[in-house]
Design a protein around this motif. Structure first.
Motif, short mmCIF file in Angstrom:
data_model
loop_
_atom_site.label_atom_id
_atom_site.label_comp_id
_atom_site.label_asym_id
_atom_site.label_seq_id
_atom_site.Cartn_x
_atom_site.Cartn_y
_atom_site.Cartn_z
N TYR A 43 0.83 -1.21 0.00
CA TYR A 43 0.00 0.00 0.00
C TYR A 43 0.86 1.26 0.00
CZ TYR A 43 -3.07 -3.65 1.72
OH TYR A 43 -3.76 -4.83 1.87
N HIS A 44 0.31 2.32 -0.55
CA HIS A 44 0.94 3.64 -0.56
C HIS A 44 -0.03 4.61 0.10
CE1 HIS A 44 3.45 6.94 -2.16
NE2 HIS A 44 2.30 7.58 -2.18
N PHE A 45 0.45 5.41 1.05
CA PHE A 45 -0.38 6.40 1.73
C PHE A 45 0.31 7.75 1.73
CE2 PHE A 45 -1.58 2.39 3.74
CZ PHE A 45 -2.96 2.45 3.64
N SER A 46 -0.47 8.81 1.70
CA SER A 46 0.01 10.18 1.83
C SER A 46 -0.53 10.76 3.13
CB SER A 46 -0.47 11.03 0.65
OG SER A 46 0.06 10.53 -0.55
N THR A 47 0.22 11.70 3.71
CA THR A 47 -0.22 12.35 4.94
C THR A 47 -0.38 13.85 4.73
OG1 THR A 47 2.05 12.72 5.70
CG2 THR A 47 1.00 10.66 6.38
N VAL A 62 8.04 -0.94 6.12
CA VAL A 62 7.67 0.44 5.77
C VAL A 62 8.85 1.13 5.11
CG1 VAL A 62 6.97 2.69 6.70
CG2 VAL A 62 6.06 0.59 7.71
N LYS A 63 8.56 1.84 4.02
CA LYS A 63 9.56 2.69 3.38
C LYS A 63 8.97 4.09 3.31
CE LYS A 63 11.07 3.09 -1.06
NZ LYS A 63 11.67 2.66 -2.32
N GLN A 64 9.64 5.00 4.00
CA GLN A 64 9.15 6.38 4.04
C GLN A 64 9.70 7.18 2.86
OE1 GLN A 64 8.32 8.38 7.52
NE2 GLN A 64 8.82 6.68 8.89
N ALA A 65 9.05 8.30 2.60
CA ALA A 65 9.47 9.19 1.51
C ALA A 65 10.95 9.53 1.65
CB ALA A 65 8.64 10.47 1.55
N ASN A 66 11.62 9.57 0.54
CA ASN A 66 13.04 9.94 0.48
C ASN A 66 13.96 8.97 1.22
OD1 ASN A 66 12.28 12.26 -0.99
ND2 ASN A 66 11.80 13.28 0.92
N GLN A 68 15.77 5.11 1.23
CA GLN A 68 16.13 4.02 0.33
C GLN A 68 15.81 2.65 0.95
OE1 GLN A 68 17.16 4.47 -2.82
NE2 GLN A 68 16.82 6.63 -2.44
N ASP A 69 15.89 2.58 2.26
CA ASP A 69 15.75 1.31 2.96
C ASP A 69 14.36 1.13 3.58
OD1 ASP A 69 18.44 0.65 2.43
OD2 ASP A 69 19.10 1.80 4.18
N TRP A 70 13.96 -0.11 3.68
CA TRP A 70 12.72 -0.47 4.33
C TRP A 70 13.01 -0.75 5.81
CZ3 TRP A 70 7.85 -1.18 1.97
CH2 TRP A 70 7.84 -1.01 0.59
N GLY A 71 12.07 -0.35 6.69
CA GLY A 71 12.16 -0.68 8.10
C GLY A 71 11.15 -1.77 8.42
N PHE A 87 4.33 7.31 2.46
CA PHE A 87 5.07 6.11 2.83
C PHE A 87 4.43 4.89 2.17
CE2 PHE A 87 1.78 6.71 5.92
CZ PHE A 87 1.34 5.45 6.30
N GLU A 88 5.22 3.83 2.07
CA GLU A 88 4.74 2.57 1.52
C GLU A 88 4.74 1.54 2.64
OE1 GLU A 88 6.50 1.41 -2.33
OE2 GLU A 88 7.50 3.37 -2.20
N VAL A 89 3.75 0.65 2.62
CA VAL A 89 3.65 -0.41 3.62
C VAL A 89 3.45 -1.74 2.92
CG1 VAL A 89 2.31 -1.30 5.57
CG2 VAL A 89 2.54 1.15 5.28
#
Length: 92
Positions: A43-47, A62-66, A68-71, A87-89
């Motif tokens: 999923y992709h979400f905007s805040t 989760v990969k946040q805007a800007n 490179q790495d996923w947490g 962010f992407e989830v």
């Protein structure tokens, strides 16, 4: 997490073809929280406003805007998302 004397909205916010839904919770102190559910998927979400995302069950990446790495996050973890961001989830 328990909220005594809270009001929960009956109307769900539904996203991504029904795979993600949330409801607004208003606490007795007037704070607004959102309780969301995600089925497995990407999923992709905007805040608009800054948000604190708390994982209460399961796990996700989760990969946040800007970034490179996923947490990786699991039940008990949380992460912050800045205002005016995205962010992407990925949920297994």
């Amino acid at each position: 997490m328990d909220y005594k004397n809270a009001t929960i909205s009956h109307k769900a916010n539904v996203y991504h073809g029904g795979k993600v839904s949330s409801r607004s919770v208003i606490t007795a102190d007037g704070d607004m929280k959102t309780l969301g559910f995600m089925l497995p998927g990407s999923y992709h979400f905007s805040t608009v406003a800054a948000e604190v995302m708390e994982v209460v069950q399961g796990r996700c990446r989760v990969k946040q805007a800007n970034e490179q790495d996923w947490g990786s996050y699991e039940a008990g973890d949380s992460f912050n998302v800045p205002a005016q961001s995205h962010f992407e989830v990925e949920v297994d």
